[in-house]
Design a protein around this motif. Structure first.
Motif, short mmCIF file in Angstrom:
data_model
loop_
_atom_site.label_atom_id
_atom_site.label_comp_id
_atom_site.label_asym_id
_atom_site.label_seq_id
_atom_site.Cartn_x
_atom_site.Cartn_y
_atom_site.Cartn_z
N ALA A 1 6.41 68.51 2.12
CA ALA A 1 6.17 68.19 0.69
C ALA A 1 7.24 68.84 -0.18
O ALA A 1 7.54 70.03 -0.04
CB ALA A 1 4.79 68.68 0.29
N ARG A 2 7.82 68.04 -1.06
CA ARG A 2 8.87 68.52 -1.97
C ARG A 2 8.44 68.26 -3.40
O ARG A 2 8.00 67.15 -3.74
CB ARG A 2 10.20 67.80 -1.71
N LEU A 3 8.59 69.27 -4.25
CA LEU A 3 8.24 69.15 -5.66
C LEU A 3 9.21 68.21 -6.35
O LEU A 3 10.43 68.41 -6.28
CB LEU A 3 8.27 70.53 -6.32
N ARG B 1 2.82 74.70 -4.64
CA ARG B 1 3.60 74.52 -3.40
C ARG B 1 2.76 74.78 -2.15
O ARG B 1 2.84 74.03 -1.17
CB ARG B 1 4.81 75.44 -3.41
N ALA B 2 1.96 75.84 -2.17
CA ALA B 2 1.11 76.15 -1.01
C ALA B 2 0.09 75.03 -0.77
O ALA B 2 -0.15 74.65 0.38
CB ALA B 2 0.40 77.49 -1.23
N SER B 3 -0.48 74.52 -1.83
CA SER B 3 -1.44 73.42 -1.69
C SER B 3 -0.77 72.18 -1.12
O SER B 3 -1.32 71.51 -0.24
CB SER B 3 -2.05 73.10 -3.06
N ALA B 4 0.43 71.88 -1.60
CA ALA B 4 1.15 70.70 -1.12
C ALA B 4 1.57 70.86 0.33
O ALA B 4 1.52 69.90 1.11
CB ALA B 4 2.36 70.44 -2.00
N ARG B 5 1.97 72.05 0.72
CA ARG B 5 2.38 72.27 2.12
C ARG B 5 1.19 72.18 3.07
O ARG B 5 1.35 71.84 4.24
CB ARG B 5 3.11 73.60 2.26
N SER C 1 -2.86 75.52 -20.60
CA SER C 1 -3.98 75.96 -19.76
C SER C 1 -4.03 75.19 -18.45
O SER C 1 -4.66 75.62 -17.49
CB SER C 1 -5.31 75.84 -20.50
N ARG C 2 -3.37 74.03 -18.39
CA ARG C 2 -3.34 73.26 -17.14
C ARG C 2 -1.99 72.58 -17.01
O ARG C 2 -1.46 72.03 -17.97
CB ARG C 2 -4.47 72.23 -17.14
N TRP C 3 -1.43 72.64 -15.79
CA TRP C 3 -0.15 72.00 -15.47
C TRP C 3 -0.33 71.05 -14.30
O TRP C 3 -1.12 71.30 -13.39
CB TRP C 3 0.90 73.05 -15.10
N GLY C 4 0.43 69.96 -14.33
CA GLY C 4 0.42 69.01 -13.23
C GLY C 4 1.71 69.11 -12.42
O GLY C 4 2.80 69.27 -12.99
N PHE C 5 1.58 69.03 -11.10
CA PHE C 5 2.71 69.11 -10.18
C PHE C 5 2.63 67.91 -9.25
O PHE C 5 1.58 67.62 -8.69
CB PHE C 5 2.63 70.40 -9.34
N LEU C 6 3.75 67.22 -9.07
CA LEU C 6 3.80 66.06 -8.20
C LEU C 6 4.74 66.35 -7.04
O LEU C 6 5.86 66.82 -7.24
CB LEU C 6 4.30 64.84 -8.98
N PHE C 7 4.25 66.06 -5.84
CA PHE C 7 5.01 66.29 -4.61
C PHE C 7 5.17 64.98 -3.86
O PHE C 7 4.31 64.10 -3.93
CB PHE C 7 4.28 67.29 -3.71
N HIS C 8 6.26 64.87 -3.10
CA HIS C 8 6.49 63.72 -2.25
C HIS C 8 6.70 64.20 -0.82
O HIS C 8 7.35 65.22 -0.59
CB HIS C 8 7.72 62.92 -2.70
N SER C 9 6.14 63.46 0.12
CA SER C 9 6.32 63.74 1.54
C SER C 9 7.00 62.55 2.19
O SER C 9 6.43 61.44 2.19
CB SER C 9 4.96 63.99 2.21
N ALA D 1 -0.43 64.28 -6.44
CA ALA D 1 -0.41 65.01 -7.70
C ALA D 1 -1.48 66.10 -7.68
O ALA D 1 -2.61 65.86 -7.24
CB ALA D 1 -0.66 64.06 -8.86
N TYR D 2 -1.11 67.28 -8.16
CA TYR D 2 -2.03 68.41 -8.27
C TYR D 2 -2.12 68.81 -9.73
O TYR D 2 -1.11 68.93 -10.42
CB TYR D 2 -1.51 69.61 -7.46
N SER D 3 -3.35 69.05 -10.18
CA SER D 3 -3.58 69.59 -11.52
C SER D 3 -4.18 70.97 -11.33
O SER D 3 -5.23 71.12 -10.69
CB SER D 3 -4.53 68.67 -12.29
N LEU D 4 -3.49 72.00 -11.87
CA LEU D 4 -3.91 73.38 -11.66
C LEU D 4 -4.29 74.05 -12.97
O LEU D 4 -3.62 73.85 -13.99
CB LEU D 4 -2.79 74.18 -11.00
N ARG D 5 -5.35 74.85 -12.91
CA ARG D 5 -5.83 75.59 -14.06
C ARG D 5 -6.46 76.88 -13.55
O ARG D 5 -7.16 76.89 -12.56
CB ARG D 5 -6.88 74.79 -14.82
#
Length: 178
Positions: free
Chosen positions: A42-44, A32-36, A60-68, A76-80
């Motif tokens: 930005a909304r998840l 969320r912080a990265s998307a903002r 070990s890694r999750w993907g998060f998609l945000f729309h503005s 899309a963010y991939s975090l690990r």
């Protein structure tokens, strides 16, 4: 020889430290912080495992998609390991509704999916969990405003088992093979 083995084991442990599986919620605040930082509005809209999910609902890694809406774009963010590994703009329209602000975590969702038939499917058919998806309306069209977790199990020679859960309380909404 023994000290060489100890050094190799230590180096292997350090190299794989970033592969420590975590739940989706463990990385959600960073996402969320990265998307903002990218867009104030930005909304998840989507979460999915980017690496295999273990038996406890962690990856070990999750993907998060945000729309503005202001940018009319999705990212899309991939975090690990507590870091953003990738941030990619999508170059197609993905104006999906935002997820509910509160949702059960991936570990609880998997426990519920296993209880609703996933564990039996694993045992009977040697199945593995392929994917966990947190989304809104996509797999539960009867109530498109409902945020859901979908767990997809694969087994050799069997159709996949899909289990859709309410992401608020973990209750079973739908189950099918296909």
């Amino acid at each position: 020889m023994r000290s060489t083995l100890c050094i190799l084991l230590l180096l292997t442990a350090v190299a794989h430290a970033g592969d420590r599986p975590v739940s989706a919620a463990d990385l959600a605040d960073l996402a969320r912080a990265s998307a903002r930082a990218w867009a104030d509005d930005a909304r998840l809209v989507y979460v999915e495992n980017d690496k295999d999910v273990d038996a406890t609902g962690n990856a070990s890694r999750w993907g998060f998609l945000f729309h503005s809406a202001s940018r009319d774009e999705a990212r899309a963010y991939s975090l690990r390991d507590g870091k953003v590994e990738r941030a990619d703009d999508l170059h197609f329209d993905f104006d999906a509704p935002p997820l509910a602000p509160e949702w059960i975590d991936s570990d609880e969702a998997l426990r519920n999916a296993d209880r609703e038939g996933g564990a039996d499917f694993r045992t009977e058919h040697g199945a593995t969990l392929r994917s966990m998806v947190l989304t809104r309306g996509l797999f539960h069209l009867e109530d498109p405003d409902r945020t859901t977790w979908t767990c997809v199990y694969d087994a050799p020679g069997q159709p996949s088992l899909w289990i859709v859960l309410d992401a608020n309380d973990g209750g079973l909404l739908r189950r099918w093979k296909g």
